[in-house]
Design an enzyme around this catalytic site. Structure first.
Site, PDB file in Angstrom:
ATOM      1  N   SER A 169      -7.398  13.693 -10.396  1.00  0.00           N
ATOM      2  CA  SER A 169      -7.012  12.288 -10.555  1.00  0.00           C
ATOM      3  C   SER A 169      -8.234  11.384 -10.689  1.00  0.00           C
ATOM      4  CB  SER A 169      -6.154  11.834  -9.368  1.00  0.00           C
ATOM      5  OG  SER A 169      -6.828  12.053  -8.149  1.00  0.00           O
ATOM      6  N   HIS A 198     -10.576   7.216  -6.102  1.00  0.00           N
ATOM      7  CA  HIS A 198     -10.049   6.741  -7.381  1.00  0.00           C
ATOM      8  C   HIS A 198     -10.864   5.560  -7.912  1.00  0.00           C
ATOM      9  CE1 HIS A 198      -5.791   8.559  -6.545  1.00  0.00           C
ATOM     10  NE2 HIS A 198      -6.699   9.473  -6.896  1.00  0.00           N
TER      11      HIS A 198
END
Length: 259
Positions: free
Chosen positions: A132, A185
């Site tokens: 991710s 992230h």
């Protein structure tokens, strides 16, 4: 009555067979490592990004952690999100560039920043793994390109800058999905913004070097689904004009970033 779109396995099969080489290799590596962690569960501990265990003798963690996943659902959702973004990137920049970046700085840079933040700012030791971080890196790069042609989008009376879209997704993901790393992230998204803005384009070898390697090894002729630096699916220097005229050139030698 309008009919709902139906799943077409032939289209899916055709899409998979058209995937470029490096995209295939990286996705296959993600799936293979997930399978390998079933009998060899120690692989997760060995390759995950654990800030307190990162040192000169364990630098492999900075390259391996995006390829490792906690479980099947973690892996499959990341593969589904990453594949179209990675395919687009490889078609735009070529197989060699994609391989060099995603086995090198696109792992070590966000991973290194995350490690430093965890160790010296947050004083924590949160372990992370998963592709991710690449998903948000590529989303940020795409958002920056879209921002140049479509600076804002509207939600009711509000105009929101297009480049902020990945940051909104990062926040939504951190609220809606359990056990995700907001900091990780954000580190991935930050590298994506730097890449699309051209600040880290020096990480890519000069185009003459890439052409020499491709010609010397005849990579385009030997490797199926290989994307050369001179192939222009999305365009090495943007989409080619449909009318007669001069092909747009990069403003300076090397890799052009953005549309």
């Amino acid at each position: 009555m309008a009919s709902l779109p139906q799943f077409n396995p032939l289209r899916l099969r055709s899409y998979i067979f058209r995937l470029p080489l490096c995209t295939r290799v990286l996705i296959a590596a993600i799936v293979a490592l997930w399978v390998a962690t079933i009998p060899f569960s120690w692989l997760k501990e060995w390759g995950s990004l654990e800030p307190d265990k990162v040192n000169f003798g364990t630098m492999h963690r900075l390259n391996l952690f995006p390829l490792l996943h906690l479980n099947f659902f973690h892996m499959i959702f990341n593969v589904l999100a990453l594949t179209p973004l990675l395919e687009r990137f490889e078609h735009e920049f070529g197989t060699l560039v994609t391989l060099a970046l995603f086995t090198g700085p696109f792992g070590t840079l966000p991973g290194g920043i995350y490690t430093l933040l965890e160790k010296f700012v947050l004083r924590s030791n949160t372990v992370v793994m998963g592709a991710s971080i690449w998903v948000f890196l590529l989303l940020s790069a795409e958002a920056m390109k879209t921002h140049k042609t479509n600076p804002n989008f509207s939600i009711g009376p509000y105009k929101i800058p297009t480049w902020t879209t990945p940051l909104i997704l990062v926040l939504l993901t951190s609220f809606l999905v359990p056990n995700v790393s907001l900091i990780g992230h954000l580190c991935g998204a930050g590298i994506g913004y730097l890449w699309a803005s051209g600040y880290i384009k020096f990480l890519v070898p000069h185009e003459k070097i890439l052409r020499w390697i491709e010609g010397k090894l005849n990579l385009l002729g030997r490797l199926p689904h290989y994307v050369s630096v001179d192939q222009k699916t999305y365009g090495r220097y943007g989409v080619l004009p449909t009318t007669m005229g001069t092909i747009p050139r990069s403003p300076e030698p090397g890799q052009r970033l953005g549309p």
